[in-house]
Design a protein around this motif. Sequence first.
Motif, PDB file in Angstrom:
ATOM      1  N   PRO A 118      47.379  -0.008 -72.178  1.00 52.18           N
ATOM      2  CA  PRO A 118      46.882  -1.279 -71.640  1.00 52.18           C
ATOM      3  C   PRO A 118      47.456  -1.574 -70.253  1.00 52.18           C
ATOM      4  CG  PRO A 118      48.572  -1.669 -73.294  1.00 52.18           C
ATOM      5  CD  PRO A 118      48.319  -0.197 -73.297  1.00 52.18           C
ATOM      6  N   PHE A 119      46.791  -2.519 -69.554  1.00 48.07           N
ATOM      7  CA  PHE A 119      47.208  -2.983 -68.224  1.00 48.07           C
ATOM      8  C   PHE A 119      47.289  -1.824 -67.230  1.00 48.07           C
ATOM      9  CE2 PHE A 119      49.302  -5.893 -71.300  1.00 48.07           C
ATOM     10  CZ  PHE A 119      48.601  -7.047 -70.978  1.00 48.07           C
ATOM     11  N   SER A 120      46.381  -0.839 -67.366  1.00 50.11           N
ATOM     12  CA  SER A 120      46.372   0.300 -66.443  1.00 50.11           C
ATOM     13  C   SER A 120      44.995   0.441 -65.824  1.00 50.11           C
ATOM     14  CB  SER A 120      46.759   1.593 -67.168  1.00 50.11           C
ATOM     15  OG  SER A 120      45.813   1.889 -68.178  1.00 50.11           O
ATOM     16  N   ASN A 121      44.938   1.126 -64.662  1.00 49.79           N
ATOM     17  CA  ASN A 121      43.670   1.403 -64.004  1.00 49.79           C
ATOM     18  C   ASN A 121      42.893   2.434 -64.821  1.00 49.79           C
ATOM     19  OD1 ASN A 121      43.841  -0.187 -61.504  1.00 49.79           O
ATOM     20  ND2 ASN A 121      45.595   1.134 -61.023  1.00 49.79           N
ATOM     21  N   PRO A 122      41.555   2.520 -64.593  1.00 46.91           N
ATOM     22  CA  PRO A 122      40.782   3.552 -65.292  1.00 46.91           C
ATOM     23  C   PRO A 122      41.370   4.935 -65.002  1.00 46.91           C
ATOM     24  CG  PRO A 122      39.315   1.976 -64.242  1.00 46.91           C
ATOM     25  CD  PRO A 122      40.696   1.654 -63.761  1.00 46.91           C
ATOM     26  N   PRO A 123      41.446   5.810 -66.019  1.00 47.48           N
ATOM     27  CA  PRO A 123      42.044   7.145 -65.805  1.00 47.48           C
ATOM     28  C   PRO A 123      41.212   7.986 -64.846  1.00 47.48           C
ATOM     29  CG  PRO A 123      40.962   7.026 -67.937  1.00 47.48           C
ATOM     30  CD  PRO A 123      40.945   5.645 -67.366  1.00 47.48           C
ATOM     31  N   ARG A 124      41.892   8.890 -64.137  1.00 47.08           N
ATOM     32  CA  ARG A 124      41.226   9.793 -63.208  1.00 47.08           C
ATOM     33  C   ARG A 124      41.445  11.226 -63.678  1.00 47.08           C
ATOM     34  NH1 ARG A 124      43.523   8.330 -57.447  1.00 47.08           N
ATOM     35  NH2 ARG A 124      45.437   8.399 -58.696  1.00 47.08           N
ATOM     36  N   ASN A 125      40.335  11.935 -63.877  1.00 48.81           N
ATOM     37  CA  ASN A 125      40.396  13.322 -64.345  1.00 48.81           C
ATOM     38  C   ASN A 125      40.731  14.233 -63.177  1.00 48.81           C
ATOM     39  OD1 ASN A 125      39.873  15.928 -65.329  1.00 48.81           O
ATOM     40  ND2 ASN A 125      38.375  15.125 -66.815  1.00 48.81           N
TER      41      ASN A 125
END
Length: 367
Positions: A118-125
């Motif tokens: 939670p409270f994180s930016n969208p993940p980047r592959n």
Amino acid sequence: DPCNPSPCGSNAICTERNRAGSCRCIPEYFGDPYVACIPECVVHSDCPSNKACQRNKCIDPCPGTCGVNAICNVKNHIPICTCIEGYIGDPFTSCRLKPIPIAPVEAEDPCEPNPCGPFSNPPRNQGDRCDCSCLPGMIGSPPNCRPECQINRDCPVDKACKNQKCIDPCPGLCGYNAKCRVRNHIPICVCITGYIGDPFVNCYATTTTQRPIPVIQPCNPSPCGINAECTERNRAASCKCIRDYIGNPYVECKPECVTNNECPRDKACVNQHCVDPCPGVCGAHATCQANNHRALCRCDPGYTGDAFVSCQRITTPPPRITQRPDPCNPSPCGSNALCTDQNGAAACRCIQDYFGDPYVACRPECT
């Protein structure tokens, strides 16, 4: 001459024996020589269904008919070639081993499920790894990003949590000639020494030296804990938790949950309550399962698509016919008949100078 005229039937030879005529069938002909001698067969129907009539003999029509890796079966006097099990191709020429389909390899997504928390930016592959970062204003590092505070308990006792920040709750709260002090995160206003009145509005200097009558205020200061309300009952303070909060109101009241980790793994924290995260999440023909506080949608068996929107039934397209089948291979015609392709259908006709049903057998006018 006993053999002139001949007493024998057709296809029989007369010989004289003791001045009497003796009849016998010519070679490879059978029957009563005094009536008629006939060959073993003239048309296919004269033979068993698993034999064919060739040169007036009932023989197996299979030898030399089928190709490599093919087997022959005779049906209604016609040899039929089929590839052996597990092989494909033209059974009259050659059959080859059916290729084994290679299942596609699906690449694993390191960002599925989301490891960032939670409270994180969208993940980047990033190829074989997943990059995570905290939202602006959050502290910590993924997957443990968090705001500075969510409830007063996250702050020092002289601070209060407001807009996820620990701040001094006193500025602008008390009236004139009053001072503020923070007790257990709660701001308390009191008149300064020598002044009386409402510390939240205005305190004024005393004009007499007469000892003031003490005003009993059991709720000032409040004896209640965090997130509890104080009410006066018979000049005594009574504490109770504010709405939707639970706990000991004289120590601390707190909501059922603030973060997902405070709920069972199959529940999520929504509006400070542990609830099932599944209802209304998945699309049509999809099933939801809660795991690690998240709703996971999967298409039902036999369906595919985006499970969060809608799943469609898996259909197998009909095989494409790349080459029109030859209606004359194998031939549906009888013996002594030719097969021709007419608009995709087989047409049979007797060869020259032969007569009969070309779909059964054609024979000469006489034998």
